[in-house]
Write a protein that holds these residues in place. Structure first.
Motif, PDB file in Angstrom:
ATOM      1  N   GLN A   6       0.808  -1.297   0.055  1.00 41.71           N
ATOM      2  CA  GLN A   6       0.009   0.021  -0.084  1.00 41.71           C
ATOM      3  C   GLN A   6       1.015   1.292   0.123  1.00 41.71           C
ATOM      4  O   GLN A   6       1.941   1.238   0.537  1.00 41.71           O
ATOM      5  CB  GLN A   6      -0.856   0.129   1.406  1.00 41.71           C
ATOM      6  CG  GLN A   6      -1.884  -0.999   1.264  1.00 41.71           C
ATOM      7  CD  GLN A   6      -2.812  -0.786   2.512  1.00 41.71           C
ATOM      8  OE1 GLN A   6      -3.105  -1.687   3.187  1.00 41.71           O
ATOM      9  NE2 GLN A   6      -3.653   0.047   2.358  1.00 41.71           N
ATOM     10  N   SER A   7       0.362   2.177  -0.554  1.00 40.72           N
ATOM     11  CA  SER A   7       1.156   3.599  -0.850  1.00 40.72           C
ATOM     12  C   SER A   7       0.240   4.620  -0.661  1.00 40.72           C
ATOM     13  O   SER A   7      -1.036   4.621  -1.016  1.00 40.72           O
ATOM     14  CB  SER A   7       1.865   3.518  -1.743  1.00 40.72           C
ATOM     15  OG  SER A   7       1.193   3.531  -3.056  1.00 40.72           O
ATOM     16  N   PRO A   8       0.549   6.009  -0.109  1.00 39.03           N
ATOM     17  CA  PRO A   8       1.759   5.875   0.867  1.00 39.03           C
ATOM     18  C   PRO A   8       1.643   5.389   2.266  1.00 39.03           C
ATOM     19  O   PRO A   8       0.456   4.914   2.620  1.00 39.03           O
ATOM     20  CB  PRO A   8       1.917   7.423   1.036  1.00 39.03           C
ATOM     21  CG  PRO A   8       0.379   7.810   1.023  1.00 39.03           C
ATOM     22  CD  PRO A   8      -0.110   7.051  -0.126  1.00 39.03           C
ATOM     23  N   GLU A  20      -5.904  10.357  -2.392  1.00 41.40           N
ATOM     24  CA  GLU A  20      -5.899   8.867  -3.044  1.00 41.40           C
ATOM     25  C   GLU A  20      -5.035   8.084  -2.445  1.00 41.40           C
ATOM     26  O   GLU A  20      -3.985   8.257  -2.267  1.00 41.40           O
ATOM     27  CB  GLU A  20      -5.640   9.270  -4.497  1.00 41.40           C
ATOM     28  CG  GLU A  20      -5.945   8.254  -5.311  1.00 41.40           C
ATOM     29  CD  GLU A  20      -5.928   8.432  -6.935  1.00 41.40           C
ATOM     30  OE1 GLU A  20      -6.654   8.969  -7.483  1.00 41.40           O
ATOM     31  OE2 GLU A  20      -4.825   8.279  -7.366  1.00 41.40           O
ATOM     32  N   LEU A  21      -5.619   6.801  -2.015  1.00 41.39           N
ATOM     33  CA  LEU A  21      -4.633   5.669  -1.370  1.00 41.39           C
ATOM     34  C   LEU A  21      -4.658   4.628  -2.264  1.00 41.39           C
ATOM     35  O   LEU A  21      -5.616   4.142  -2.988  1.00 41.39           O
ATOM     36  CB  LEU A  21      -5.292   5.248  -0.124  1.00 41.39           C
ATOM     37  CG  LEU A  21      -5.757   6.643   0.747  1.00 41.39           C
ATOM     38  CD1 LEU A  21      -6.274   5.872   2.312  1.00 41.39           C
ATOM     39  CD2 LEU A  21      -4.576   7.367   1.049  1.00 41.39           C
ATOM     40  N   ARG A  22      -3.520   3.954  -2.376  1.00 44.14           N
ATOM     41  CA  ARG A  22      -3.308   2.854  -3.595  1.00 44.14           C
ATOM     42  C   ARG A  22      -3.144   1.559  -2.824  1.00 44.14           C
ATOM     43  O   ARG A  22      -2.413   1.517  -1.742  1.00 44.14           O
ATOM     44  CB  ARG A  22      -2.174   3.215  -4.222  1.00 44.14           C
ATOM     45  CG  ARG A  22      -1.520   2.171  -5.426  1.00 44.14           C
ATOM     46  CD  ARG A  22      -0.658   2.809  -6.057  1.00 44.14           C
ATOM     47  NE  ARG A  22       0.103   1.374  -6.918  1.00 44.14           N
ATOM     48  CZ  ARG A  22       0.041   1.349  -8.232  1.00 44.14           C
ATOM     49  NH1 ARG A  22      -0.536   2.310  -8.848  1.00 44.14           N
ATOM     50  NH2 ARG A  22       0.544   0.414  -8.901  1.00 44.14           N
ATOM     51  N   CYS A  23      -3.561   0.543  -3.392  1.00 48.14           N
ATOM     52  CA  CYS A  23      -3.398  -0.855  -3.044  1.00 48.14           C
ATOM     53  C   CYS A  23      -2.943  -1.730  -4.186  1.00 48.14           C
ATOM     54  O   CYS A  23      -3.566  -1.666  -5.278  1.00 48.14           O
ATOM     55  CB  CYS A  23      -4.483  -1.459  -2.339  1.00 48.14           C
ATOM     56  SG  CYS A  23      -4.518  -3.060  -1.756  1.00 48.14           S
ATOM     57  N   ASP A  24      -1.890  -2.305  -3.989  1.00 50.95           N
ATOM     58  CA  ASP A  24      -1.412  -3.439  -4.987  1.00 50.95           C
ATOM     59  C   ASP A  24      -1.597  -4.780  -4.268  1.00 50.95           C
ATOM     60  O   ASP A  24      -0.787  -5.273  -3.321  1.00 50.95           O
ATOM     61  CB  ASP A  24       0.135  -3.320  -5.450  1.00 50.95           C
ATOM     62  CG  ASP A  24       0.377  -2.142  -6.329  1.00 50.95           C
ATOM     63  OD1 ASP A  24       0.513  -1.083  -5.861  1.00 50.95           O
ATOM     64  OD2 ASP A  24       0.266  -2.254  -7.275  1.00 50.95           O
ATOM     65  N   LEU A  91      -6.795  -0.143   5.674  1.00 47.26           N
ATOM     66  CA  LEU A  91      -6.101  -1.407   5.215  1.00 47.26           C
ATOM     67  C   LEU A  91      -6.707  -1.834   3.999  1.00 47.26           C
ATOM     68  O   LEU A  91      -7.908  -1.973   3.926  1.00 47.26           O
ATOM     69  CB  LEU A  91      -6.186  -2.412   6.348  1.00 47.26           C
ATOM     70  CG  LEU A  91      -5.302  -1.733   7.676  1.00 47.26           C
ATOM     71  CD1 LEU A  91      -5.834  -2.615   8.867  1.00 47.26           C
ATOM     72  CD2 LEU A  91      -3.838  -2.273   7.629  1.00 47.26           C
ATOM     73  N   CYS A  92      -5.875  -2.537   3.635  1.00 48.44           N
ATOM     74  CA  CYS A  92      -6.192  -3.239   1.960  1.00 48.44           C
ATOM     75  C   CYS A  92      -6.006  -4.839   2.285  1.00 48.44           C
ATOM     76  O   CYS A  92      -4.878  -5.094   2.960  1.00 48.44           O
ATOM     77  CB  CYS A  92      -5.442  -2.698   0.916  1.00 48.44           C
ATOM     78  SG  CYS A  92      -5.600  -3.260  -0.607  1.00 48.44           S
ATOM     79  N   PRO A 109       0.179  -3.315   4.670  1.00 53.85           N
ATOM     80  CA  PRO A 109       0.633  -2.728   5.990  1.00 53.85           C
ATOM     81  C   PRO A 109      -0.270  -1.306   6.465  1.00 53.85           C
ATOM     82  O   PRO A 109       0.015  -0.839   7.350  1.00 53.85           O
ATOM     83  CB  PRO A 109       2.266  -2.063   5.602  1.00 53.85           C
ATOM     84  CG  PRO A 109       2.189  -2.079   4.112  1.00 53.85           C
ATOM     85  CD  PRO A 109       1.133  -3.032   3.705  1.00 53.85           C
ATOM     86  N   GLY A 110      -0.972  -1.018   5.439  1.00 55.01           N
ATOM     87  CA  GLY A 110      -1.870   0.132   5.694  1.00 55.01           C
ATOM     88  C   GLY A 110      -1.424   1.579   5.297  1.00 55.01           C
ATOM     89  O   GLY A 110      -0.327   1.713   5.241  1.00 55.01           O
ATOM     90  N   THR A 111      -2.389   2.339   5.142  1.00 53.28           N
ATOM     91  CA  THR A 111      -1.857   3.839   4.917  1.00 53.28           C
ATOM     92  C   THR A 111      -2.464   4.670   6.254  1.00 53.28           C
ATOM     93  O   THR A 111      -3.789   4.463   6.548  1.00 53.28           O
ATOM     94  CB  THR A 111      -2.471   4.425   3.798  1.00 53.28           C
ATOM     95  OG1 THR A 111      -1.840   3.974   2.759  1.00 53.28           O
ATOM     96  CG2 THR A 111      -2.246   5.941   3.797  1.00 53.28           C
ATOM     97  N   ARG A 112      -1.559   5.268   6.764  1.00 54.67           N
ATOM     98  CA  ARG A 112      -2.078   6.026   8.000  1.00 54.67           C
ATOM     99  C   ARG A 112      -2.340   7.602   7.429  1.00 54.67           C
ATOM    100  O   ARG A 112      -1.582   8.130   6.880  1.00 54.67           O
ATOM    101  CB  ARG A 112      -0.998   6.167   9.102  1.00 54.67           C
ATOM    102  CG  ARG A 112      -1.601   6.986  10.364  1.00 54.67           C
ATOM    103  CD  ARG A 112      -0.440   6.979  11.517  1.00 54.67           C
ATOM    104  NE  ARG A 112      -0.096   5.783  12.104  1.00 54.67           N
ATOM    105  CZ  ARG A 112      -0.836   5.152  12.737  1.00 54.67           C
ATOM    106  NH1 ARG A 112      -1.979   5.474  13.522  1.00 54.67           N
ATOM    107  NH2 ARG A 112      -0.600   3.894  13.237  1.00 54.67           N
TER     108      ARG A 112
END
Lengths: 116, 114
Positions: A6-8, A20-24, A91-92, A109-112
């Motif tokens: 996940q990023s960031p 915008e939150l990203r999940c791979d 969390l993704c 690992p999640g994005t806070r």
């Protein structure tokens, strides 16, 4: 193999901005999930993708939240006009879907997200 | 709707001792999975153990085992020979087998003391 990424990892934004939150997901996992975890609390389901479609959007807290997935891979969760109550860890997770049913979810690992 | 209840917000155990974390759930489903996830301070959710409801035998993974009581809708986690690295939040989760509806309990914060 590689896990869910996940990023960031951390995002600080001002109230009213869009994020915008990203999940791979894990390669080959057709199911993808987004959860929200507020400080000291459990996981709150937001949305689930099977392939690129989202059959269950019931957990999205408001119309400021949206998500999409492309290529049965990367997913983005967008929060518009962020509010302080949006501050949380997002969390993704991804899983395989077998004929016998859905398999175990593996988490990133999640994005806070912190909204000032 | 399914609910998952973890009645112990916090627990502690001495290193090398055994501890049991409680979880109960409410469902009308017959086919489902139950999980225990561990979340250390790094916030990475890590699968500890999984139980399929149609299996009567309790799942075991090294020092981790469950006591699955389907009729009582209870799914407790036993950690044997506790280690300092077991310190984390532990979440119990329920998932319908037919779809992807997964619900989590509020978590139990476990501290292993040296």
């Amino acid at each position: 193999g590689a896990g869910v990424s996940q990023s960031p990892s951390n995002k600080v934004t001002e109230k009213g901005k869009d994020v915008e939150l990203r999940c791979d997901p894990i390669s080959g996992h057709t199911a993808l999930y987004w959860y929200r975890q507020r400080l000291g609390q459990g996981l709150e389901f937001l949305i689930y993708f099977q392939g690129n479609s989202a059959p269950d959007k019931s957990g999205l807290p408001s119309d400021r939240f949206s998500a999409e997935r492309t290529g049965e891979s990367v997913s983005t969760l967008t929060i518009q006009r962020t509010q302080q109550e949006d501050s949380a860890v997002y969390l993704c997770a991804s899983s395989q879907v077998r004929d016998s049913g859905t398999d175990t979810q593996y988490f990133g690992p999640g994005t806070r997200l912190t909204v000032l | 709707a399914q609910t998952v209840t973890q009645s112990q917000p916090e627990m502690s155990v001495q290193e090398a001792e055994t501890v049991t974390l409680s979880c109960t759930y409410d469902t009308s489903e017959n086919n489902y999975y139950l999980f225990w996830y561990k979340q250390p301070p790094s916030r990475q959710m890590i699968l500890v153990i999984r139980q399929e409801a149609y299996k009567q035998q309790n799942a075991t993974e090294n020092r981790f085992s469950v006591n699955f009581q389907k009729a009582a809708k209870s799914f407790s986690l036993k950690i044997s020979d506790s280690q300092l690295g077991d310190t984390a939040m532990y979440f119990c989760a329920f998932m319908k087998r037919a779809n992807n509806d997964m619900r989590f309990g509020a978590g139990t914060r476990l501290t292993v003391k040296p």
